[in-house]
Motif scaffolding. Structure first.
Motif, PDB file in Angstrom:
ATOM      1  N   ALA A   1       3.019 -10.132  -1.328  1.00 17.64           N
ATOM      2  CA  ALA A   1       3.254  -9.246  -2.467  1.00 17.64           C
ATOM      3  C   ALA A   1       2.167  -8.186  -2.563  1.00 17.64           C
ATOM      4  O   ALA A   1       2.444  -7.014  -2.877  1.00 17.64           O
ATOM      5  N   ARG A   2       0.935  -8.574  -2.295  1.00 17.94           N
ATOM      6  CA  ARG A   2      -0.162  -7.618  -2.346  1.00 17.94           C
ATOM      7  C   ARG A   2      -0.038  -6.564  -1.247  1.00 17.94           C
ATOM      8  O   ARG A   2      -0.336  -5.392  -1.456  1.00 17.94           O
ATOM      9  N   PHE A   3       0.414  -6.979  -0.068  1.00 20.42           N
ATOM     10  CA  PHE A   3       0.601  -6.008   1.002  1.00 20.42           C
ATOM     11  C   PHE A   3       1.723  -5.038   0.671  1.00 20.42           C
ATOM     12  O   PHE A   3       1.618  -3.828   0.925  1.00 20.42           O
ATOM     13  N   ALA A   4       2.802  -5.553   0.104  1.00 20.47           N
ATOM     14  CA  ALA A   4       3.907  -4.683  -0.291  1.00 20.47           C
ATOM     15  C   ALA A   4       3.435  -3.648  -1.314  1.00 20.47           C
ATOM     16  O   ALA A   4       3.783  -2.467  -1.240  1.00 20.47           O
TER      17      ALA A   4
ATOM     18  N   VAL B   1     -11.472  -7.171   9.488  1.00 21.94           N
ATOM     19  CA  VAL B   1     -11.188  -5.845   8.935  1.00 21.94           C
ATOM     20  C   VAL B   1      -9.672  -5.666   8.927  1.00 21.94           C
ATOM     21  O   VAL B   1      -9.026  -5.781   9.976  1.00 21.94           O
ATOM     22  N   ASP B   2      -9.118  -5.373   7.772  1.00 14.23           N
ATOM     23  CA  ASP B   2      -7.681  -5.153   7.649  1.00 14.23           C
ATOM     24  C   ASP B   2      -7.328  -3.701   7.946  1.00 14.23           C
ATOM     25  O   ASP B   2      -8.126  -2.781   7.710  1.00 14.23           O
TER      26      ASP B   2
ATOM     27  N   ILE C   1      -5.644  -5.946  -0.751  1.00 10.24           N
ATOM     28  CA  ILE C   1      -5.831  -4.650  -1.394  1.00 10.24           C
ATOM     29  C   ILE C   1      -7.077  -4.020  -0.802  1.00 10.24           C
ATOM     30  O   ILE C   1      -8.161  -4.604  -0.852  1.00 10.24           O
ATOM     31  N   PHE C   2      -6.948  -2.834  -0.245  1.00  4.82           N
ATOM     32  CA  PHE C   2      -8.077  -2.184   0.393  1.00  4.82           C
ATOM     33  C   PHE C   2      -9.153  -1.823  -0.626  1.00  4.82           C
ATOM     34  O   PHE C   2      -8.872  -1.560  -1.794  1.00  4.82           O
TER      35      PHE C   2
ATOM     36  N   PHE D   1     -12.078   2.265  -3.491  1.00  7.13           N
ATOM     37  CA  PHE D   1     -10.652   2.312  -3.818  1.00  7.13           C
ATOM     38  C   PHE D   1     -10.295   1.112  -4.698  1.00  7.13           C
ATOM     39  O   PHE D   1     -10.650  -0.018  -4.395  1.00  7.13           O
ATOM     40  N   LYS D   2      -9.567   1.382  -5.770  1.00  2.00           N
ATOM     41  CA  LYS D   2      -9.195   0.288  -6.681  1.00  2.00           C
ATOM     42  C   LYS D   2      -7.851   0.620  -7.325  1.00  2.00           C
ATOM     43  O   LYS D   2      -7.651   1.728  -7.844  1.00  2.00           O
ATOM     44  N   LEU D   3      -6.940  -0.346  -7.287  1.00  2.00           N
ATOM     45  CA  LEU D   3      -5.670  -0.185  -7.973  1.00  2.00           C
ATOM     46  C   LEU D   3      -5.844  -0.533  -9.447  1.00  2.00           C
ATOM     47  O   LEU D   3      -6.546  -1.492  -9.791  1.00  2.00           O
TER      48      LEU D   3
END
Length: 306
Positions: free
Chosen positions: A277-280, A126-127, A2-3, A253-255
């Motif tokens: 799952a997190r990437f999706a 770094v993603d 998650i970014f 940034f936060k979900l």
């Protein structure tokens, strides 16, 4: 995956990513050499713990997850200078004179070569998310320099990658200022509790507010003196919150629960499944975020000729 931050670049959606993982192998991270300061290249998104021979990208539909890794030898200037002064003192004691400038430079160069193999190595990663449908690459950093280094690695792997920092027809500072001044926000967007206001010429006072109502009299007073919004905290539905800058870089940034509830309610067998799952989730929520940003700022896309 998650970014926490997002720096955006756009590229033509006609660009081909065939055999992309094979291309990434040509730019894979190599261990930093004993006489090198740093090394950079792609690493497995899931980490070496998942599989030493793991692929260097992970794709779900039109979204690709890549990770740029680096190794840097830590050799503080203070350490080098301290050791150099000792060597200069030894030279003066033995020769009865201080070495000249050219010799001092050579002594420093030799000292660095001597110390480098013993220096600690600091790894980092770094993603990045490449959305082939949108023609956008999002890098998890607020540093333009770091983001551009990731884009350069992709360019090295592909041979050509005409990606440019995202830009829009609507001036970001003007849009952010209008929102905080009372203009209607795009559907789903709401004001947060943080903002940074600046003088239009960036030469006056900077006002930073946190954890306060952004539609109150205090903000109105600052706007009446001509200050404009350089950063603004926003929410999107109940899915995410973030701070958007006039450079279109996203910070903090936060979900939120609306996005992560389904993720947390499902049990998974291993770390890899959890990361997938997190990437999706991240790729889906990124498209939701980008659709709003594109409408608000009239972002340039390949379809519009960028």
């Amino acid at each position: 995956m998650i970014f926490r931050n997002i720096t955006l670049f756009s590229f033509p959606t006609t660009l081909k990513f065939d055999a992309f993982d094979d291309a990434l192998q040509e730019a894979a991270l190599k261990p930093v050499g004993p006489q090198d300061i740093a090394s950079q290249g792609f690493v497995a998104p899931f980490g070496v713990a998942a599989d030493e021979a793991d692929r260097l990208s992970h794709r779900i539909d039109d979204a690709i997850w890549i990770t740029a890794g680096s190794e840097e030898r830590l050799l503080p200037a203070a350490v080098v200078n301290d050791q150099l002064q000792k060597k200069l003192a030894e030279f003066e004691a033995a020769q009865g004179r201080r070495p000249g400038g050219k010799l001092r430079t050579q002594m420093k160069h030799d000292l660095i070569n001597e110390l480098l193999p013993r220096a600690f190595i600091r790894p980092s990663r770094v993603d990045a998310l490449i959305d082939l449908k949108l023609g956008v690459i999002a890098v998890d950093t607020t540093s333009r320099k770091v983001a551009e280094s990731v884009v350069s690695l992709v360019r090295k792997a592909l041979g050509s990658f005409p990606a440019l920092p995202i830009a829009g027809e609507n001036a970001p500072r003007g849009v952010l200022t209008a929102w905080i001044a009372g203009e209607s926000l795009p559907e789903g967007l709401g004001l947060g509790d943080e903002a940074e206001l600046r003088d239009p010429a960036d030469q006056g006072a900077i006002v930073k507010v946190q954890r306060m109502e952004l539609e109150g009299e205090e903000i109105e007073t600052h706007l009446s003196t001509g200050k404009q919004v350089a950063r603004l905290a926003l929410t999107l539905d109940d899915h995410m919150r973030f701070v958007l800058g006039d450079d279109l870089i996203v910070r903090k940034f936060k979900l939120l629960e609306g996005a992560v509830n389904a993720l947390e309610s499902t049990e998974r067998d291993d770390v890899r499944a959890e990361l997938e799952a997190r990437f999706a989730l991240m790729s889906g929520e990124f498209r939701r975020f980008y659709a709003v940003m594109q409408k608000a700022f009239s972002l340039h896309t390949d379809a519009k000729g960028s």
